[in-house]
Design an enzyme around this catalytic site. Structure first.
Site, PDB file in Angstrom:
ATOM      1  N   GLN A   1      -2.928 -12.329   7.835  1.00 42.11           N
ATOM      2  CA  GLN A   1      -3.121 -11.984   6.429  1.00 42.11           C
ATOM      3  C   GLN A   1      -2.418 -12.986   5.513  1.00 42.11           C
ATOM      4  O   GLN A   1      -2.981 -13.443   4.509  1.00 42.11           O
ATOM      5  CB  GLN A   1      -2.577 -10.579   6.166  1.00 42.11           C
ATOM      6  CG  GLN A   1      -2.527 -10.186   4.702  1.00 42.11           C
ATOM      7  CD  GLN A   1      -1.988  -8.784   4.509  1.00 42.11           C
ATOM      8  OE1 GLN A   1      -2.695  -7.814   4.693  1.00 42.11           O
ATOM      9  NE2 GLN A   1      -0.703  -8.672   4.149  1.00 42.11           N
TER      10      GLN A   1
ATOM     11  N   GLY B   1      11.196  -2.877   5.794  1.00 40.81           N
ATOM     12  CA  GLY B   1      10.518  -4.163   5.747  1.00 40.81           C
ATOM     13  C   GLY B   1      10.022  -4.485   4.354  1.00 40.81           C
ATOM     14  O   GLY B   1      10.196  -5.600   3.856  1.00 40.81           O
ATOM     15  N   HIS B   2       9.406  -3.483   3.700  1.00 37.03           N
ATOM     16  CA  HIS B   2       8.967  -3.673   2.314  1.00 37.03           C
ATOM     17  C   HIS B   2      10.162  -3.963   1.395  1.00 37.03           C
ATOM     18  O   HIS B   2      10.089  -4.817   0.505  1.00 37.03           O
ATOM     19  CB  HIS B   2       8.263  -2.415   1.794  1.00 37.03           C
ATOM     20  CG  HIS B   2       6.972  -2.098   2.469  1.00 37.03           C
ATOM     21  ND1 HIS B   2       6.820  -1.009   3.304  1.00 37.03           N
ATOM     22  CD2 HIS B   2       5.766  -2.723   2.433  1.00 37.03           C
ATOM     23  CE1 HIS B   2       5.568  -0.975   3.738  1.00 37.03           C
ATOM     24  NE2 HIS B   2       4.920  -1.991   3.233  1.00 37.03           N
TER      25      HIS B   2
ATOM     26  N   HIS C   1       8.958   1.087   3.755  1.00 43.41           N
ATOM     27  CA  HIS C   1      10.039   1.123   4.736  1.00 43.41           C
ATOM     28  C   HIS C   1      10.964  -0.067   4.476  1.00 43.41           C
ATOM     29  O   HIS C   1      10.777  -0.816   3.507  1.00 43.41           O
ATOM     30  CB  HIS C   1       9.491   1.114   6.165  1.00 43.41           C
ATOM     31  CG  HIS C   1       8.479   0.026   6.424  1.00 43.41           C
ATOM     32  ND1 HIS C   1       8.786  -1.316   6.369  1.00 43.41           N
ATOM     33  CD2 HIS C   1       7.153   0.083   6.735  1.00 43.41           C
ATOM     34  CE1 HIS C   1       7.718  -2.037   6.649  1.00 43.41           C
ATOM     35  NE2 HIS C   1       6.708  -1.219   6.864  1.00 43.41           N
TER      36      HIS C   1
ATOM     37  N   GLU D   1       5.764 -11.659   7.116  1.00 43.33           N
ATOM     38  CA  GLU D   1       5.177 -12.452   8.193  1.00 43.33           C
ATOM     39  C   GLU D   1       4.677 -11.587   9.344  1.00 43.33           C
ATOM     40  O   GLU D   1       3.994 -12.100  10.233  1.00 43.33           O
ATOM     41  CB  GLU D   1       6.186 -13.481   8.707  1.00 43.33           C
ATOM     42  CG  GLU D   1       6.482 -14.588   7.701  1.00 43.33           C
ATOM     43  CD  GLU D   1       7.457 -15.620   8.217  1.00 43.33           C
ATOM     44  OE1 GLU D   1       8.028 -15.406   9.321  1.00 43.33           O
ATOM     45  OE2 GLU D   1       7.670 -16.629   7.522  1.00 43.33           O
ATOM     46  N   LYS D   2       4.984 -10.286   9.342  1.00 41.55           N
ATOM     47  CA  LYS D   2       4.450  -9.422  10.396  1.00 41.55           C
ATOM     48  C   LYS D   2       2.931  -9.473  10.390  1.00 41.55           C
ATOM     49  O   LYS D   2       2.291  -9.524  11.427  1.00 41.55           O
ATOM     50  CB  LYS D   2       4.922  -7.976  10.221  1.00 41.55           C
ATOM     51  CG  LYS D   2       4.675  -7.120  11.454  1.00 41.55           C
ATOM     52  CD  LYS D   2       4.398  -5.688  11.123  1.00 41.55           C
ATOM     53  CE  LYS D   2       3.007  -5.534  10.580  1.00 41.55           C
ATOM     54  NZ  LYS D   2       2.509  -4.151  10.562  1.00 41.55           N
TER      55      LYS D   2
ATOM     56  N   MET E   1       0.838  -1.198   0.000  1.00 37.50           N
ATOM     57  CA  MET E   1       0.000   0.000   0.000  1.00 37.50           C
ATOM     58  C   MET E   1       0.877   1.253   0.000  1.00 37.50           C
ATOM     59  O   MET E   1       0.407   2.352   0.296  1.00 37.50           O
ATOM     60  CB  MET E   1      -0.952  -0.004   1.193  1.00 37.50           C
ATOM     61  CG  MET E   1      -2.007  -1.094   1.098  1.00 37.50           C
ATOM     62  SD  MET E   1      -3.521  -0.751   2.032  1.00 37.50           S
ATOM     63  CE  MET E   1      -2.891  -0.600   3.692  1.00 37.50           C
ATOM     64  N   GLY E   2       2.169   1.068  -0.336  1.00 37.85           N
ATOM     65  CA  GLY E   2       3.058   2.223  -0.412  1.00 37.85           C
ATOM     66  C   GLY E   2       3.589   2.643   0.945  1.00 37.85           C
ATOM     67  O   GLY E   2       3.543   1.889   1.911  1.00 37.85           O
ATOM     68  N   ASN E   3       4.132   3.874   1.010  1.00 37.44           N
ATOM     69  CA  ASN E   3       4.830   4.376   2.201  1.00 37.44           C
ATOM     70  C   ASN E   3       5.864   3.340   2.651  1.00 37.44           C
ATOM     71  O   ASN E   3       5.878   2.885   3.792  1.00 37.44           O
ATOM     72  CB  ASN E   3       3.838   4.684   3.324  1.00 37.44           C
ATOM     73  CG  ASN E   3       4.489   5.432   4.482  1.00 37.44           C
ATOM     74  OD1 ASN E   3       5.374   6.255   4.265  1.00 37.44           O
ATOM     75  ND2 ASN E   3       4.079   5.146   5.693  1.00 37.44           N
TER      76      ASN E   3
END
Length: 281
Positions: free
Chosen positions: A151, A32-33, A30, A146-147, A26-28
Site C-alpha cells: 500500500q 501502531g496508529h 492501536h 510500513e506494515k 480507518m479508525g479502531n
C-alpha cells in the site's frame, strides 16, 4: 481538538492553518496508529487524522460491515497526543455520486500483484481515497505504516505520478512483544490463534536469515510456506521482491522486501521484512 464531520468544516478549518501533516486511518486505533501520529507531530505542529472506513477498498464478502468502529475511544487517544483535528466524513461526503460513478485512481502494475491479485480493485480503492484525502486536507506531509508495505509503495507511486506536493513518510511496523504486527484485524483472532499468529513473523525472520546466507530465493520461499502450513496458516503468498517496485527479487537488487499474506482461521494477516542484499556493493 476539532472534530470535523464534513468537507466544508474541514476546508474552513484548513484555511486558517499553514503546514499540516495528515495521518489517514480507518479508525479502531492501536499503538501502531498512535506511533504514526507521533511521527507526524515531529514533522508538523498541526496534525489532522482522518477516520474513514473506505467502502471502495473492500471486496465482496470482505469485512466492511464488521470492521470495528470505535470513534469515541479513537478521539480520546488522539486528543491526548495533541492532535489538532480529526476528520470523520460520511460515505456520501466522500463519494457524493456513489461508488459506481466515482472517478477512480489506478496505479498500474504494482496494484495487480501480491495483495492486489488476491483482492482485485483493493488498491484502486486505496489510491482513490488517499488522492481525495490529499486534495481535501492539502497536507505537506502524510504518514503511513510500513506494515502495509505494498500500500505504501502504491501511494508513493501515485503521489509521484500525479505530481502531488505531499511528502509521503513511512514508519516502521509496530509489534507486540511476541513479534506479531499490530493490526486492527488482530481483534478477530481467538486467544489460541493469536499464539499461533506469531509464526508469521518468525517465518519472515527465518527467511531474512536465509537471504543473508545467500540462499536461493525459491528455496527460502518454499521453506517458509511449509513452515507456515505446519503452524496452521493457509498461505496466500510468501514472496521476496525488489523493495522499490515489488518486482520479483534479483541478485542485482540492493534491497529486498519479504512480503507475506496468510489466513489463520477466517482472519487474513499480512506482514513484511526488509533485507539488505549482502552481495550488493
Amino acid at each position: 481538538m476539532k472534530v470535523l464531520k464534513s468537507l466544508q468544516e474541514l476546508r474552513e478549518w484548513r484555511s486558517a492553518q499553514q503546514q499540516v501533516a495528515l495521518v489517514p486511518t480507518m479508525g479502531n486505533l492501536h499503538d501502531g496508529h498512535l506511533q504514526l501520529v507521533k511521527n507526524a507531530l515531529q514533522h508538523c505542529d498541526t496534525v489532522v487524522v482522518s477516520i474513514f472506513v473506505n467502502p471502495m477498498q473492500f471486496g465482496p464478502n470482505e469485512d466492511l460491515d464488521s470492521y470495528p468502529r470505535t470513534l469515541e475511544a479513537d478521539c480520546s487517544a488522539l486528543e491526548t497526543l495533541g492532535v489538532s483535528a480529526v476528520f470523520t466524513p460520511t460515505v456520501n461526503d466522500v463519494y457524493p455520486r456513489g461508488l459506481e460513478q466515482q472517478t477512480k485512481v489506478s496505479v498500474p502494475g504494482i496494484s495487480d500483484i501480491l495483495c492486489g491479485a488476491s483482492r482485485p480493485g483493493h488498491f484502486e480503492g486505496v489510491a482513490t481515497i488517499v488522492c481525495k484525502l490529499f486534495n481535501m486536507v492539502q497536507p505537506q506531509v502524510a504518514v503511513f505504516g510500513e506494515k502495509d508495505y505494498q500500500q505504501l509503495q502504491v501511494i508513493r507511486l501515485m503521489t509521484q505520478d500525479l505530481s502531488l506536493p505531499v511528502d509521503v513518510v513511512g514508519v516502521p511496523t509496530q509489534r507486540e512483544a511476541s513479534g506479531l504486527a499490530l493490526s486492527s484485524r488482530n481483534g478477530y483472532l481467538t486467544a489460541e490463534e493469536k499464539t499461533q499468529a506469531t509464526a508469521l513473523y518468525k517465518s519472515l525472520q527465518d527467511a531474512k536469515a536465509g537471504l543473508e546466507r545467500q540462499e536461493d530465493f525459491e528455496l527460502v520461499e518454499s521453506q517458509a510456506v511449509q513452515q507456515l502450513g505446519k503452524a496452521g496458516f493457509k498461505v496466500d503468498y510468501f514472496s521476496i521482491r525488489n523493495s522499490d517496485d515489488l518486482q520479483p527479487a534479483s541478485e542485482k537488487d540492493e534491497k529486498w522486501v519479504i512480503l507475506a499474506a496468510a489466513f489463520l482461521g477466517k482472519t487474513r494477516l499480512i506482514d513484511n521484512l526488509q533485507v539488505d542484499n549482502p552481495a550488493a556493493t
